[in-house]
Design an enzyme around this catalytic site. Structure first.
Site, short mmCIF file in Angstrom:
data_model
loop_
_atom_site.label_atom_id
_atom_site.label_comp_id
_atom_site.label_asym_id
_atom_site.label_seq_id
_atom_site.Cartn_x
_atom_site.Cartn_y
_atom_site.Cartn_z
N ASP A 1 70.14 31.44 15.99
CA ASP A 1 70.09 32.33 14.83
C ASP A 1 71.37 32.32 14.01
O ASP A 1 71.49 33.07 13.04
CB ASP A 1 69.74 33.77 15.25
CG ASP A 1 70.43 34.22 16.51
OD1 ASP A 1 71.28 33.48 17.04
OD2 ASP A 1 70.12 35.32 16.99
N ASP B 1 74.80 31.87 20.38
CA ASP B 1 73.99 32.77 19.57
C ASP B 1 74.86 33.45 18.51
O ASP B 1 76.07 33.61 18.70
CB ASP B 1 73.38 33.83 20.49
CG ASP B 1 72.25 34.62 19.86
OD1 ASP B 1 71.09 34.30 20.10
OD2 ASP B 1 72.56 35.59 19.14
N HIS C 1 74.84 36.51 17.79
CA HIS C 1 75.21 37.82 18.30
C HIS C 1 76.04 37.69 19.57
O HIS C 1 75.82 36.78 20.38
CB HIS C 1 73.97 38.65 18.63
CG HIS C 1 73.01 38.81 17.49
ND1 HIS C 1 71.93 37.98 17.31
CD2 HIS C 1 73.00 39.70 16.46
CE1 HIS C 1 71.27 38.35 16.22
NE2 HIS C 1 71.90 39.39 15.69
N HIS D 1 71.69 40.11 25.82
CA HIS D 1 72.11 41.49 25.55
C HIS D 1 71.83 42.43 26.73
O HIS D 1 72.36 43.55 26.74
CB HIS D 1 71.40 42.04 24.31
CG HIS D 1 71.81 41.38 23.04
ND1 HIS D 1 73.12 41.21 22.66
CD2 HIS D 1 71.05 40.82 22.04
CE1 HIS D 1 73.17 40.59 21.49
NE2 HIS D 1 71.93 40.34 21.10
#
Length: 310
Positions: free
Chosen positions: A246, A165, A167, A128
């Site tokens: 995740d 991931d 995200h 991120h």
């Protein structure tokens, strides 16, 4: 040649508070599962060096570096919030440099042919972190820093970054949006943090949004329809993996339904591309994964495939 695990005790010292899901216990959970799976003695262990600052600055602005370096609390136990979810403690700067240093050292070793591939058991995570600011638990973008190192220091012409991931790796996408030397391929739950708007799929941007509750069948279809044709057409000379776990069905930080066998399948497909075009060269870096048992089990599944251990 072997599979190496890069890490460092400094990565355990980055502590954003007992309430925070991105905790030092994540690395311990991985270690526990490696022992239970009897993998601990089969993988080479290497200590991560501190990343050199010029390597970090290939991907991040001076301001992004200073946000971390200059706001680290001097007193153990204190924290400084960069945003609501991303905090610094007294050890965070060194931990971030170790995390980036692991990815850099692994890149050097894999390109040199010293090891076949590598997994970086590191924190803080990185995907991120944009070129101009830390965010979303991430301080420096470890995979992006390593990819730029492969391109600019080792002279590679094409590298791929694969991100599984839950995200969207918005920081990685921002870093390489206009760089034809880098193909980024990912799936990510949408709508979900960081609430990125899906971008058009192109020859070097294959970031595919999927709905909540998507499981292995959806991910395999995405890979077969989008990722794999793009990767084979691009012919990367090295593959970097943002390995977030995740999207596991047990992880309530996300809403997807992957299991360990899905991560093993994804890794096998990545390895097949690497063998076809990159001499097998892969560097994988830990991103998310917050349900500790699921994280550890998923990393074991990933590592068994990387190390070709039945």
């Amino acid at each position: 040649m072997s599979t190496a695990i890069y890490s460092h005790p400094d990565c355990l010292k980055h502590d954003m508070g007992d309430w925070h899901p991105e905790s030092p216990s994540r690395l311990q959970a991985i270690e526990d599962q490696l022992i239970l799976a009897r993998l601990d003695g089969l993988l080479e262990r290497r200590l991560a060096p501190l990343a050199e600052i010029p390597a970090v600055l290939r991907n991040h602005s001076e301001g992004a570096l200073a946000l971390v370096r200059d706001h680290v609390p001097k007193t153990p136990g204190e924290t400084y919030p960069l945003d609501a979810d991303t905090l610094l403690c007294h050890a965070s700067y060194d931990a971030a440099l170790r995390a980036a240093g692991a990815a850099l050292a692994a890149t050097d070793a894999v390109i040199a042919g010293d090891i076949a591939n590598a997994f970086c058991a590191i924190r803080p995570p990185g995907h991120h972190a944009t070129p101009t600011e830390p965010m979303g638990f991430c301080l420096f973008n470890n995979v992006a820093i390593a990819a730029r190192h492969a391109l600019d220091s080792h002279g590679l012409e094409r590298v791929a970054i694969v991100d599984f991931d839950v995200h969207h790796g918005n920081g990685t996408a921002a870093a390489f949006r206009d760089d034809p030397r880098v193909l980024m391929a990912s799936f990510f739950q949408h709508p979900f943090y960081p609430y990125s708007e899906p971008e058009p799929i192109t020859a070097t941007n294959v970031n595919v949004p999927v709905p909540a509750r998507s499981g292995g069948e959806v991910v395999r279809q995405v890979m077969q329809e989008y990722w794999l044709p793009a990767l084979h057409a691009f012919k990367p000379q090295m593959i970097f993996v943002s390995a977030g776990f995740d999207a596991h069905r047990d992880d309530d930080m996300g809403g997807m339904n992957l299991v360990e066998s899905d991560y093993a399948w994804i890794t096998r497909e990545i390895m097949a591309v690497a063998r076809a075009h990159a001499g097998g060269r892969i560097v994988s870096c830990l991103e998310g994964g917050y349900e500790l048992s699921a994280l550890g089990r998923s990393v074991v599944a990933h590592l068994k495939v990387l190390a070709e251990i039945d």
